[in-house]
Design a protein around this motif. Structure first.
Motif, mmCIF file in Angstrom:
data_model
loop_
_atom_site.group_PDB
_atom_site.id
_atom_site.type_symbol
_atom_site.label_atom_id
_atom_site.label_comp_id
_atom_site.label_asym_id
_atom_site.label_seq_id
_atom_site.Cartn_x
_atom_site.Cartn_y
_atom_site.Cartn_z
ATOM 1 N N MET A 1 0.772 -1.194 -0.033
ATOM 2 C CA MET A 1 -0.220 0.189 0.071
ATOM 3 C C MET A 1 0.917 1.304 0.139
ATOM 4 O O MET A 1 0.632 2.325 -0.543
ATOM 5 N N GLN A 2 2.149 1.317 0.932
ATOM 6 C CA GLN A 2 2.707 2.379 0.886
ATOM 7 C C GLN A 2 3.531 2.746 -0.278
ATOM 8 O O GLN A 2 3.725 3.796 -0.719
ATOM 9 N N LYS A 3 4.136 1.686 -0.877
ATOM 10 C CA LYS A 3 4.585 1.629 -2.353
ATOM 11 C C LYS A 3 3.707 2.395 -3.315
ATOM 12 O O LYS A 3 4.206 3.229 -4.276
ATOM 13 N N ARG A 4 2.298 1.888 -3.326
ATOM 14 C CA ARG A 4 1.408 2.523 -4.333
ATOM 15 C C ARG A 4 1.278 3.976 -3.975
ATOM 16 O O ARG A 4 1.175 4.679 -5.012
ATOM 17 N N THR B 1 3.466 6.006 -2.712
ATOM 18 C CA THR B 1 4.778 6.607 -3.034
ATOM 19 C C THR B 1 4.829 6.601 -4.811
ATOM 20 O O THR B 1 5.231 7.706 -5.252
ATOM 21 N N LEU B 2 4.379 5.698 -5.418
ATOM 22 C CA LEU B 2 4.216 5.628 -6.654
ATOM 23 C C LEU B 2 3.295 6.930 -7.351
ATOM 24 O O LEU B 2 3.484 7.720 -8.187
ATOM 25 N N GLY B 3 2.057 6.974 -6.354
ATOM 26 C CA GLY B 3 1.237 7.927 -6.963
ATOM 27 C C GLY B 3 1.609 9.380 -6.760
ATOM 28 O O GLY B 3 1.498 10.306 -7.374
ATOM 29 N N LEU B 4 2.667 9.680 -5.568
ATOM 30 C CA LEU B 4 3.267 10.703 -5.202
ATOM 31 C C LEU B 4 4.178 11.330 -6.301
ATOM 32 O O LEU B 4 4.221 12.497 -6.852
ATOM 33 N N VAL B 5 4.906 10.176 -6.783
ATOM 34 C CA VAL B 5 6.113 10.539 -7.606
ATOM 35 C C VAL B 5 5.174 10.841 -8.909
ATOM 36 O O VAL B 5 5.648 11.998 -9.672
ATOM 37 N N VAL C 1 -2.167 7.818 -13.633
ATOM 38 C CA VAL C 1 -1.778 6.872 -12.696
ATOM 39 C C VAL C 1 -1.495 7.268 -11.441
ATOM 40 O O VAL C 1 -2.234 6.691 -10.431
ATOM 41 N N GLY C 2 -1.220 8.653 -11.209
ATOM 42 C CA GLY C 2 -1.072 8.783 -9.656
ATOM 43 C C GLY C 2 -2.138 9.330 -9.142
ATOM 44 O O GLY C 2 -2.338 8.947 -7.756
ATOM 45 N N VAL C 3 -3.009 9.937 -9.744
ATOM 46 C CA VAL C 3 -4.385 10.334 -8.881
ATOM 47 C C VAL C 3 -5.007 9.187 -8.424
ATOM 48 O O VAL C 3 -5.841 9.608 -7.353
ATOM 49 N N LYS C 4 -4.832 8.070 -8.897
ATOM 50 C CA LYS C 4 -5.846 6.865 -8.265
ATOM 51 C C LYS C 4 -4.996 6.491 -7.094
ATOM 52 O O LYS C 4 -5.909 5.872 -6.206
ATOM 53 N N GLU C 5 -4.003 6.704 -6.688
ATOM 54 C CA GLU C 5 -3.162 6.300 -5.632
ATOM 55 C C GLU C 5 -3.028 7.110 -4.512
ATOM 56 O O GLU C 5 -2.861 6.598 -3.367
ATOM 57 N N ILE C 6 -3.410 8.543 -4.698
ATOM 58 C CA ILE C 6 -3.387 9.441 -3.355
ATOM 59 C C ILE C 6 -4.590 10.126 -3.262
ATOM 60 O O ILE C 6 -5.304 10.247 -4.353
ATOM 61 N N PRO C 7 -4.787 10.520 -1.887
ATOM 62 C CA PRO C 7 -6.258 11.363 -1.627
ATOM 63 C C PRO C 7 -6.117 12.483 -2.598
ATOM 64 O O PRO C 7 -5.251 13.004 -3.009
#
Length: 296
Positions: A1-4, A6-10, A231-237
């Motif tokens: 979950m944390q890796k996802r 981080t991927l979203g943030l990057v 890609v990113g917007v799906k992984e972070i609030p």
């Protein structure tokens, strides 16, 4: 979950950084007719997205846009609006008004929020209300001191804000939506290129030297940031993107200064007023992030 996450943030941060650096790319094409650049941006974006959909085996999603009349016409409206935004942006940057483009993207979230309030009955937070007030104050300050509203920033912000509202409930993925938007505008892009070829010396007048590579690159610089964002917007609030999104206009502002644009006192004061307002929204977003972490 944390890796996802981080991927979203990057990837989300990467998309905003690329958008913020785009003025540097468009200035490389400053000697080419801006309408021709816009037409090439549409055509190469269509090709890039078609290849992307084929590579990800998502071509079947295109049929959904044609099966629903509502979806098709929303895609068509989105295509017109994003084309206006792209065209105005290219002209603004290539005529030495990068700072106006930056102001437009600082104002844009406020206009989007106002549309959300009026059209979708969304309720802004207190910080967002204060941001609205400061943004309006910044615009009015320019109106009073210069005798005219900031037309170029508004010409960038308003079409894109309406574009976002049209796409709010569009039942297509971001990549399919971009493909449809460019597909709808492709006949107009091809028509202009054909006219250019027949009346102004043909493609050889622009498709030479660095332009030979820069014009096809229009599709890449348009599509890659959008795909990273998707890609990113799906992984972070989603509210966290409200903080990251200011990376784009901030970088554009710095790019404008780096390119030597003049910053007169009235424009600087207007920027400062808008920046102060933005801080209230950012504080709200930070509180939301802290509250979210406290629940974990």
């Amino acid at each position: 979950m944390q890796k996802r996450k981080t991927l979203g943030l990057v990837t989300t941060t990467g998309s905003y950084v690329l958008w913020g650096l785009l003025p540097g790319f468009w200035t490389l094409l400053a000697l080419v007719n801006p309408v021709y650049v816009l037409a090439q941006r549409i055509l190469w974006s269509l090709l890039f997205m078609a290849l992307y959909l084929a590579a990800t085996r998502s071509l079947g999603e295109i049929g959904k846009a044609f099966r629903s009349r509502k979806t098709f016409w929303k895609s068509a409206a989105s295509g017109v609006l994003i084309t206006v935004n792209w065209g105005v942006y290219i002209v603004v940057v290539n005529t030495g008004h990068v700072l106006d483009a930056s102001m437009g993207y600082f104002i844009e979230p406020v206009i989007m929020a106002i549309i959300g309030l009026v059209a979708f009955r969304e309720k802004p937070s207190r910080g967002e209300w204060i941001t609205f007030a400061f943004a309006l104050a910044g615009i009015l300050y320019l109106l009073v001191t210069t005798g005219q509203p900031p037309l170029l920033p508004l010409a960038i912000a308003i079409p894109f804000a309406i574009y976002g509202a049209v796409k709010k409930d569009l039942d297509l993925t971001a990549q399919t939506s971009l493909f449809m938007e460019t597909l709808v505008m492709t006949p107009f892009a091809l028509g202009f290129c054909w006219w250019w070829s027949g009346h102004l010396g043909g493609f050889g007048t622009v498709m030479n030297g660095t332009s030979f590579w820069l014009l096809p690159a229009c599709g890449l610089v348009t599509s890659i940031p959008l795909l990273l964002f998707n890609v990113g917007v799906k992984e972070i609030p989603y509210y966290f993107t409200g903080i990251l999104m200011y990376i784009n206009p901030t970088l554009q502002f710095l790019m404008g200064l780096y390119m030597g644009e003049a910053m007169n006192t009235d424009r600087l004061i207007s920027f400062v007023i808008i920046w102060i307002g933005v801080l209230f929204t950012l504080v709200d977003k930070v509180k939301l992030i802290r509250a979210e972490r406290a629940k974990i």
